[in-house]
Each structure stands twice: as C-alpha cells, then as structure tokens.
Design a protein around this motif. Sequence first.
Motif, PDB file in Angstrom:
ATOM      1  N   CYS A  12       0.808  -1.318  -0.004  1.00 23.20           N
ATOM      2  CA  CYS A  12       0.104  -0.157  -0.051  1.00 23.20           C
ATOM      3  C   CYS A  12       0.771   1.207  -0.052  1.00 23.20           C
ATOM      4  O   CYS A  12       0.401   2.339  -0.199  1.00 23.20           O
ATOM      5  N   GLY A  13       2.091   1.148   0.315  1.00 24.43           N
ATOM      6  CA  GLY A  13       3.082   2.368   0.159  1.00 24.43           C
ATOM      7  C   GLY A  13       3.101   2.980   1.506  1.00 24.43           C
ATOM      8  O   GLY A  13       3.591   4.305   1.595  1.00 24.43           O
ATOM      9  N   ALA A  14       2.453   2.481   2.505  1.00 20.16           N
ATOM     10  CA  ALA A  14       2.603   3.407   3.845  1.00 20.16           C
ATOM     11  C   ALA A  14       3.859   3.422   4.340  1.00 20.16           C
ATOM     12  O   ALA A  14       4.862   2.622   4.186  1.00 20.16           O
ATOM     13  N   ASP A  15       4.565   4.516   5.096  1.00 18.93           N
ATOM     14  CA  ASP A  15       5.544   5.040   5.596  1.00 18.93           C
ATOM     15  C   ASP A  15       5.876   3.875   6.678  1.00 18.93           C
ATOM     16  O   ASP A  15       5.064   3.844   7.415  1.00 18.93           O
ATOM     17  N   LEU A  16       7.158   3.216   6.628  1.00 17.67           N
ATOM     18  CA  LEU A  16       7.453   2.430   7.779  1.00 17.67           C
ATOM     19  C   LEU A  16       8.862   2.742   8.371  1.00 17.67           C
ATOM     20  O   LEU A  16       9.772   2.066   7.973  1.00 17.67           O
ATOM     21  N   PRO A  21       7.768   0.715  15.472  1.00 12.08           N
ATOM     22  CA  PRO A  21       7.259  -0.562  15.566  1.00 12.08           C
ATOM     23  C   PRO A  21       6.148  -0.857  14.281  1.00 12.08           C
ATOM     24  O   PRO A  21       5.455   0.311  13.947  1.00 12.08           O
ATOM     25  N   GLY A  22       5.444  -2.081  13.900  1.00  6.77           N
ATOM     26  CA  GLY A  22       4.537  -1.840  12.784  1.00  6.77           C
ATOM     27  C   GLY A  22       4.891  -2.388  11.608  1.00  6.77           C
ATOM     28  O   GLY A  22       3.715  -2.618  10.831  1.00  6.77           O
ATOM     29  N   ALA A  23       5.730  -2.970  11.303  1.00 13.26           N
ATOM     30  CA  ALA A  23       6.467  -3.401  10.199  1.00 13.26           C
ATOM     31  C   ALA A  23       6.468  -4.934  10.015  1.00 13.26           C
ATOM     32  O   ALA A  23       6.986  -5.620  11.144  1.00 13.26           O
ATOM     33  N   PHE A  24       6.124  -5.599   9.109  1.00 14.46           N
ATOM     34  CA  PHE A  24       6.408  -7.158   9.043  1.00 14.46           C
ATOM     35  C   PHE A  24       7.122  -7.224   7.700  1.00 14.46           C
ATOM     36  O   PHE A  24       6.991  -6.836   6.795  1.00 14.46           O
ATOM     37  N   ILE A  25       8.175  -8.530   8.092  1.00 16.08           N
ATOM     38  CA  ILE A  25       8.728  -8.942   7.010  1.00 16.08           C
ATOM     39  C   ILE A  25       8.989 -10.511   6.732  1.00 16.08           C
ATOM     40  O   ILE A  25       8.671 -11.107   7.581  1.00 16.08           O
ATOM     41  N   CYS A  26       9.238 -10.964   5.522  1.00 16.64           N
ATOM     42  CA  CYS A  26       9.423 -12.469   5.454  1.00 16.64           C
ATOM     43  C   CYS A  26      11.086 -12.570   5.331  1.00 16.64           C
ATOM     44  O   CYS A  26      11.481 -11.531   5.556  1.00 16.64           O
ATOM     45  N   SER A  27      11.521 -13.742   5.378  1.00 20.32           N
ATOM     46  CA  SER A  27      12.864 -14.093   5.135  1.00 20.32           C
ATOM     47  C   SER A  27      13.685 -13.216   3.997  1.00 20.32           C
ATOM     48  O   SER A  27      14.983 -12.986   4.051  1.00 20.32           O
ATOM     49  N   PHE A  28      12.858 -13.021   3.035  1.00 21.90           N
ATOM     50  CA  PHE A  28      13.707 -12.046   1.914  1.00 21.90           C
ATOM     51  C   PHE A  28      13.482 -10.653   2.116  1.00 21.90           C
ATOM     52  O   PHE A  28      13.804  -9.784   1.338  1.00 21.90           O
ATOM     53  N   GLU A  29      13.061 -10.278   3.327  1.00 18.81           N
ATOM     54  CA  GLU A  29      12.716  -8.762   3.507  1.00 18.81           C
ATOM     55  C   GLU A  29      11.566  -8.153   2.778  1.00 18.81           C
ATOM     56  O   GLU A  29      11.731  -7.008   2.856  1.00 18.81           O
ATOM     57  N   CYS A  30      10.712  -8.726   2.189  1.00 20.10           N
ATOM     58  CA  CYS A  30       9.534  -8.108   1.637  1.00 20.10           C
ATOM     59  C   CYS A  30       9.037  -7.465   3.086  1.00 20.10           C
ATOM     60  O   CYS A  30       8.847  -8.241   3.857  1.00 20.10           O
ATOM     61  N   THR A  31       8.546  -6.266   2.869  1.00 22.25           N
ATOM     62  CA  THR A  31       7.854  -5.678   3.974  1.00 22.25           C
ATOM     63  C   THR A  31       6.710  -5.018   3.711  1.00 22.25           C
ATOM     64  O   THR A  31       6.284  -4.390   2.931  1.00 22.25           O
ATOM     65  N   TYR A  32       5.908  -5.293   4.656  1.00 22.13           N
ATOM     66  CA  TYR A  32       4.336  -4.723   4.897  1.00 22.13           C
ATOM     67  C   TYR A  32       4.145  -4.184   6.181  1.00 22.13           C
ATOM     68  O   TYR A  32       4.597  -4.280   7.302  1.00 22.13           O
ATOM     69  N   CYS A  33       3.092  -3.160   6.096  1.00 26.69           N
ATOM     70  CA  CYS A  33       2.569  -2.704   7.277  1.00 26.69           C
ATOM     71  C   CYS A  33       1.722  -3.604   7.849  1.00 26.69           C
ATOM     72  O   CYS A  33       1.313  -4.620   7.212  1.00 26.69           O
ATOM     73  N   ALA A  34       1.370  -3.544   9.264  1.00 28.07           N
ATOM     74  CA  ALA A  34       0.417  -4.477   9.816  1.00 28.07           C
ATOM     75  C   ALA A  34      -0.970  -4.536   9.346  1.00 28.07           C
ATOM     76  O   ALA A  34      -1.230  -5.885   9.040  1.00 28.07           O
ATOM     77  N   GLU A  35      -1.593  -3.726   8.910  1.00 28.59           N
ATOM     78  CA  GLU A  35      -2.893  -3.755   8.300  1.00 28.59           C
ATOM     79  C   GLU A  35      -2.689  -4.674   7.105  1.00 28.59           C
ATOM     80  O   GLU A  35      -3.684  -5.700   6.713  1.00 28.59           O
ATOM     81  N   CYS A  36      -1.757  -4.587   6.179  1.00 26.97           N
ATOM     82  CA  CYS A  36      -1.607  -5.361   4.786  1.00 26.97           C
ATOM     83  C   CYS A  36      -1.316  -6.735   5.365  1.00 26.97           C
ATOM     84  O   CYS A  36      -1.624  -7.740   4.712  1.00 26.97           O
ATOM     85  N   VAL A  70      15.268   3.209  -0.568  1.00 28.11           N
ATOM     86  CA  VAL A  70      14.649   2.839  -2.078  1.00 28.11           C
ATOM     87  C   VAL A  70      13.202   2.330  -1.563  1.00 28.11           C
ATOM     88  O   VAL A  70      13.144   1.473  -0.721  1.00 28.11           O
ATOM     89  N   ARG A  71      12.257   2.761  -2.137  1.00 27.14           N
ATOM     90  CA  ARG A  71      10.896   2.676  -1.917  1.00 27.14           C
ATOM     91  C   ARG A  71      10.512   1.440  -2.742  1.00 27.14           C
ATOM     92  O   ARG A  71      10.974   1.346  -4.085  1.00 27.14           O
ATOM     93  N   ARG A  72       9.741   0.534  -2.433  1.00 30.60           N
ATOM     94  CA  ARG A  72       9.334  -0.724  -3.046  1.00 30.60           C
ATOM     95  C   ARG A  72       7.780  -0.680  -3.602  1.00 30.60           C
ATOM     96  O   ARG A  72       7.747  -1.429  -4.455  1.00 30.60           O
ATOM     97  N   TYR A  73       7.073   0.300  -3.089  1.00 31.24           N
ATOM     98  CA  TYR A  73       5.472   0.345  -3.473  1.00 31.24           C
ATOM     99  C   TYR A  73       5.536   0.848  -5.014  1.00 31.24           C
ATOM    100  O   TYR A  73       6.292   1.563  -5.514  1.00 31.24           O
TER     101      TYR A  73
END
Length: 76
Positions: A12-16, A21-36, A70-73
């Motif tokens: 969604c492009g939310a600032d993190l 706190p409030g960011a979530f990542i996978c083992s490849f560091e893909c990053t998402y906000c809590a809501e997403c 570097v923004r990923r959205y």
Amino acid sequence: MALEMRPDCARCGADLPAEAPGAFICSFECTYCAECAENLDDLCPECGGELTDRPTRAKKHQDAAPPSKVRRYKAK
C-alpha cells in the motif's frame, strides 16, 4: 549483516520508519504494514513465506547502519 529496513509497505506504500514498530517482513525482507500483513494472513505474496514482526532500529544506530531509502511500492 544488518536488515535492509525498507521504508515503505510493498502493498500500500505506507511509510514504515526503521525506528517505529508496526512493520512485518519475510525471510527475503519483503516488507508490509500491520494492516496489509493481517489482510495477507501473515503470508508473503511474493515468496509464500511467513510475515513476522520486523525489529526496530534505534535512531542512534542509523548513522552507522542506515535504513534503505529505496521505496518498493509500485502503484497499480
């Protein structure tokens, strides 16, 4: 090796900010906000891996280990 600390939600492009706190990542560091992350059932849509809480990085450490700018959205 420090985490990349991506600055935005890939969905969604939310600032993190790295220090917040409030960011979530996978083992490849893909990053998402809590809501997403919740809407994705804590599964990364890129790799299928588990999304877990990303640790924060205190501002006092950001000069030595700066977070990514570097923004990923990508708007659809």
